[in-house]
Scaffold this active site. Sequence first.
Site, PDB file in Angstrom:
ATOM      1  N   ASP A  64       0.692  -1.132  -0.163  1.00  0.00           N
ATOM      2  CA  ASP A  64      -0.023   0.031  -0.161  1.00  0.00           C
ATOM      3  C   ASP A  64       0.849   1.117   0.131  1.00  0.00           C
ATOM      4  O   ASP A  64       0.507   2.341  -0.493  1.00  0.00           O
ATOM      5  CB  ASP A  64      -1.030  -0.037   1.177  1.00  0.00           C
ATOM      6  CG  ASP A  64      -0.415  -0.236   2.417  1.00  0.00           C
ATOM      7  OD1 ASP A  64       1.053  -0.312   2.676  1.00  0.00           O
ATOM      8  OD2 ASP A  64      -0.913  -0.421   3.530  1.00  0.00           O
ATOM      9  N   HIS A  65       2.181   1.335   0.483  1.00  0.00           N
ATOM     10  CA  HIS A  65       3.009   2.525   0.794  1.00  0.00           C
ATOM     11  C   HIS A  65       3.650   2.988  -0.740  1.00  0.00           C
ATOM     12  O   HIS A  65       3.501   3.966  -1.112  1.00  0.00           O
ATOM     13  CB  HIS A  65       3.866   2.310   1.716  1.00  0.00           C
ATOM     14  CG  HIS A  65       3.348   2.522   3.106  1.00  0.00           C
ATOM     15  ND1 HIS A  65       2.481   1.801   3.553  1.00  0.00           N
ATOM     16  CD2 HIS A  65       3.530   3.536   4.008  1.00  0.00           C
ATOM     17  CE1 HIS A  65       1.873   2.288   4.896  1.00  0.00           C
ATOM     18  NE2 HIS A  65       2.779   3.136   5.091  1.00  0.00           N
ATOM     19  N   ASP A 119       3.442  -1.201  11.371  1.00  0.00           N
ATOM     20  CA  ASP A 119       2.969   0.151  11.054  1.00  0.00           C
ATOM     21  C   ASP A 119       2.428   0.765  12.556  1.00  0.00           C
ATOM     22  O   ASP A 119       1.480   0.202  13.010  1.00  0.00           O
ATOM     23  CB  ASP A 119       2.032   0.172   9.738  1.00  0.00           C
ATOM     24  CG  ASP A 119       1.849   1.516   9.368  1.00  0.00           C
ATOM     25  OD1 ASP A 119       2.328   1.775   8.269  1.00  0.00           O
ATOM     26  OD2 ASP A 119       1.460   2.478  10.006  1.00  0.00           O
ATOM     27  N   ARG A 382      -0.926  12.771  10.202  1.00  0.00           N
ATOM     28  CA  ARG A 382       0.409  13.379  10.456  1.00  0.00           C
ATOM     29  C   ARG A 382       0.679  14.697   9.628  1.00  0.00           C
ATOM     30  O   ARG A 382       0.684  14.600   8.314  1.00  0.00           O
ATOM     31  CB  ARG A 382       1.631  12.458  10.288  1.00  0.00           C
ATOM     32  CG  ARG A 382       1.457  11.399  11.288  1.00  0.00           C
ATOM     33  CD  ARG A 382       2.589  10.509  11.450  1.00  0.00           C
ATOM     34  NE  ARG A 382       2.455   9.711  12.656  1.00  0.00           N
ATOM     35  CZ  ARG A 382       2.709   8.217  12.572  1.00  0.00           C
ATOM     36  NH1 ARG A 382       3.417   7.804  11.683  1.00  0.00           N
ATOM     37  NH2 ARG A 382       2.681   7.613  13.531  1.00  0.00           N
ATOM     38  N   SER A 540       6.296   7.030  13.324  1.00  0.00           N
ATOM     39  CA  SER A 540       6.124   5.652  12.539  1.00  0.00           C
ATOM     40  C   SER A 540       6.806   4.563  13.372  1.00  0.00           C
ATOM     41  O   SER A 540       7.981   4.689  14.090  1.00  0.00           O
ATOM     42  CB  SER A 540       6.616   5.721  11.137  1.00  0.00           C
ATOM     43  OG  SER A 540       7.941   5.494  10.783  1.00  0.00           O
ATOM     44  N   ARG A 542       8.784   2.504  11.438  1.00  0.00           N
ATOM     45  CA  ARG A 542       9.901   2.117  10.559  1.00  0.00           C
ATOM     46  C   ARG A 542      11.168   1.971  11.233  1.00  0.00           C
ATOM     47  O   ARG A 542      11.831   2.492  12.034  1.00  0.00           O
ATOM     48  CB  ARG A 542      10.093   3.246   9.543  1.00  0.00           C
ATOM     49  CG  ARG A 542      10.597   4.587  10.122  1.00  0.00           C
ATOM     50  CD  ARG A 542      10.678   5.485   8.852  1.00  0.00           C
ATOM     51  NE  ARG A 542       9.273   5.877   8.470  1.00  0.00           N
ATOM     52  CZ  ARG A 542       8.893   7.165   8.169  1.00  0.00           C
ATOM     53  NH1 ARG A 542       9.787   7.995   7.826  1.00  0.00           N
ATOM     54  NH2 ARG A 542       7.346   7.389   7.822  1.00  0.00           N
TER      55      ARG A 542
HETATM   56  C1  MIC Z   1       3.656   6.763   8.331  1.00  0.00           C
HETATM   57  O1  MIC Z   1       2.581   6.860   8.604  1.00  0.00           O
HETATM   58  O2  MIC Z   1       4.678   7.073   9.014  1.00  0.00           O
HETATM   59  C2  MIC Z   1       4.193   5.182   7.838  1.00  0.00           C
HETATM   60  C3  MIC Z   1       4.606   5.431   6.480  1.00  0.00           C
HETATM   61  O3  MIC Z   1       2.871   4.411   7.590  1.00  0.00           O
HETATM   62  C4  MIC Z   1       4.800   4.329   8.911  1.00  0.00           C
HETATM   63  C5  MIC Z   1       5.676   3.174   8.437  1.00  0.00           C
HETATM   64  C6  MIC Z   1       6.704   3.279   7.530  1.00  0.00           C
HETATM   65  O4  MIC Z   1       7.375   4.180   7.716  1.00  0.00           O
HETATM   66  O5  MIC Z   1       6.882   2.417   6.587  1.00  0.00           O
HETATM   67  C7  MIC Z   1       4.005   4.346  10.167  1.00  0.00           C
HETATM   68  O6  MIC Z   1       3.342   4.746  10.517  1.00  0.00           O
HETATM   69  O7  MIC Z   1       4.770   3.146  11.069  1.00  0.00           O
HETATM   70 FE1  SF4 Z   2      -0.296   5.002   4.937  1.00  0.00          FE
HETATM   71 FE2  SF4 Z   2       0.973   5.699   7.397  1.00  0.00          FE
HETATM   72 FE3  SF4 Z   2      -0.329   7.457   5.792  1.00  0.00          FE
HETATM   73 FE4  SF4 Z   2      -1.796   5.679   6.949  1.00  0.00          FE
HETATM   74  S1  SF4 Z   2      -0.555   7.245   7.994  1.00  0.00           S
HETATM   75  S2  SF4 Z   2      -1.872   6.381   4.790  1.00  0.00           S
HETATM   76  S3  SF4 Z   2      -0.325   3.801   6.781  1.00  0.00           S
HETATM   77  S4  SF4 Z   2       1.669   6.566   5.406  1.00  0.00           S
END
Ligand code: MIC
Ligand code: SF4
Length: 659
Positions: A64-65, A119, A382, A540, A542
């Site tokens: 999805d990312h 995630d 975010r 996140s 990550r």
């Molecule tokens: C985010 O919303 O910051 C992400 C991208 O979904 C991350 C995961 C990632 O960095 O792959 C998260 O929320 O954990």
């Molecule tokens: Fe994707 Fe993270 Fe954004 Fe949700 S918050 S849409 S999981 S990048």
Amino acid sequence: MGRNVVEKILQEHLVYGDITTGSRVGLKVDQVYTQDATGTMAWLQFEAIGAGRVKVPLAVSYVDHNMLQSNFMNADDHEFLRTAAARFGAWYSRPGNGISHQVHLERFSAPGRIALGTDSHTPTGGGIGMLAIGVGGLDAATVMAGAPLELKVPEVVEVRLTGRLKRPWVAAMDVILELLRGLTVKGGVGKIMEYGGPGLRQLSVPERATITNMGAELGATTSVFPSDERTLFFLKAQGREKDWVELKADPDAVYSDTITINLSELEPLMAAPHSPDNVVPVREMAGQKTKVDQVCIGSCTNSSYMVLKTVASALKGHTVRPGVNLLVNPGSRQVALMLARDGSMGDFLAAGARVLECSCGPCIGMGGSPGSAQVSVRTYNRNFKGRSGTKDAMVYLANPLLCAFFALNGQIIEPGSQPLDIKRVKEPASYPVDDNLLIPPREAGVEVEIKKGPNIKGVPLKGPVEDEMHAWALLVVGDNITTDDIMPAGSQILPLRSNIPAISEYVYRGVDPDFGKRAVMAKAKGGGAIIGGENYGQGSSREHAALAPMYLGVKVIIAKSFARIHRANLINFGILPLVFKDPADHDRISREDELVIINARAALEDAASQAGRTFTVEDRTKGFTFEAASGLSRREADLLLAGGLLPYTREKFAGGSDG
Ligand code: MIC
Ligand code: SF4
């Protein structure tokens, strides 16, 4: 003594320990899911553990990312994930099926279960009464290999909802914005938010999921709603009523704190740049008449059919203001299909919305970046500086009704003052269920070759902790540093998630472009240290924000406090997370100072008594000594001694069978 919902779920899953706040428990996990950006590493690590097939009842690998496929790397990652899922016994959600949290809510989440996701927005599942927790990839891999989840039992805070969401322009997102306004991005650290009260009855599962999704922004371990007749309604509509169980707190359940929110009194709110807790009432913003350049609707926070259909009906017959770019990224194919079939997609297109595929998209700068110094208003969760892909963009967060309104008006103004006919859409009694993009796991014993393109590299390892640790301070930062600061995402960097040597060049790129160079020089002398403020590593899950610094030779982070998932990731990759005993010591250290942890190994080995685990740090450049604590559990100390979770787990699970 009565039990709350959290205690009931924990009790059902207890493998070891006592459910008392602050103690460590081992838990049986029912479901684990990964998404592509963290999933490539998680599945590489699962392979490296050598445990054979997944040992949890349900594992799902989502894509999805990153679906931009700007070169071969991204498509190779998808192929790796598809073949790894088949080989190791996980479901594979094909690109196009939707954002993990939304699809998981629709098709797999179930009340009373424990789920882990790689995630930080995994708590979306709390909307259905599931204890859904975000973890790093290696923690997920270890649990999939058969280990229990180790959790420090958080405090449980009751959020008591009264009244009804009835004021115009107020939506579920305002509940969580209100909490963020009061508690800030660190107010939930070490806590689980459990919702209750008479206001629950009015909230559908998708609305609850918006609230639990963005509960991640409080720093909370997770958020959870009880399971009631609204939960049953949703599950029935998804053809899954068999997954329903009732789950509610006992009348005499005990909480560490209670926060009451009267839904009837909530007013429309927005999070202003650059933090989700920078919350202001729209009424206070409106006087400035800020020009809006971009509006983004969707993501894992606000993607239900109800939300998007409501927005579509608001746009119907209007045109998005010239000068405004409206982007819509629906969270799931199920929702997108419903919108296509009932004509809403036509309303979006006719109004001038740019409908994107069902993926994260602009939320992490995977396309849709605003122009220089532009204003973007998003239904997302975010708005950290630079996360949109544009460093000087001004990103606001607001509910979908407001976003539709701003798209049509081109300014942040008080919605009450403008006529706009928005009919709120009722929760559907049935969803079109078609799981044809969910590929079930192959049977055990069927040979599958895992395909790894040239950009997919091995998992780097770190050696065990030395007796006396030497590290040079690479960076001194303030409070609330995010993992986006440490390891940025976006379309240029995300394709490198399965290639640690390449991605490590981008560590702290936006904060200090020379960080990488200095780290490599320090590594040659012994290693690096980072000095942090409060809530270091928020955001996140990550693990690249730990793994890449580890690759660059970072050995220790000394901060005033840590965000939960990041702290766990640091330990998993052998980096020592220490907390200043006296926060004032933070300001005494400068970049380039040589730090020596005199008793590094001895303090870790002295795991028997908490008191023994105080680390003495000497700033050799400035000539002073200070103390730092670790709060490490026995297991965490052992992980660090072993050089991280992978070497530690490999020993335990190596030789697992495919069955
Ligand atoms: C985010 O919303 O910051 C992400 C991208 O979904 C991350 C995961 C990632 O960095 O792959 C998260 O929320 O954990
Ligand atoms: Fe994707 Fe993270 Fe954004 Fe949700 S918050 S849409 S999981 S990048």
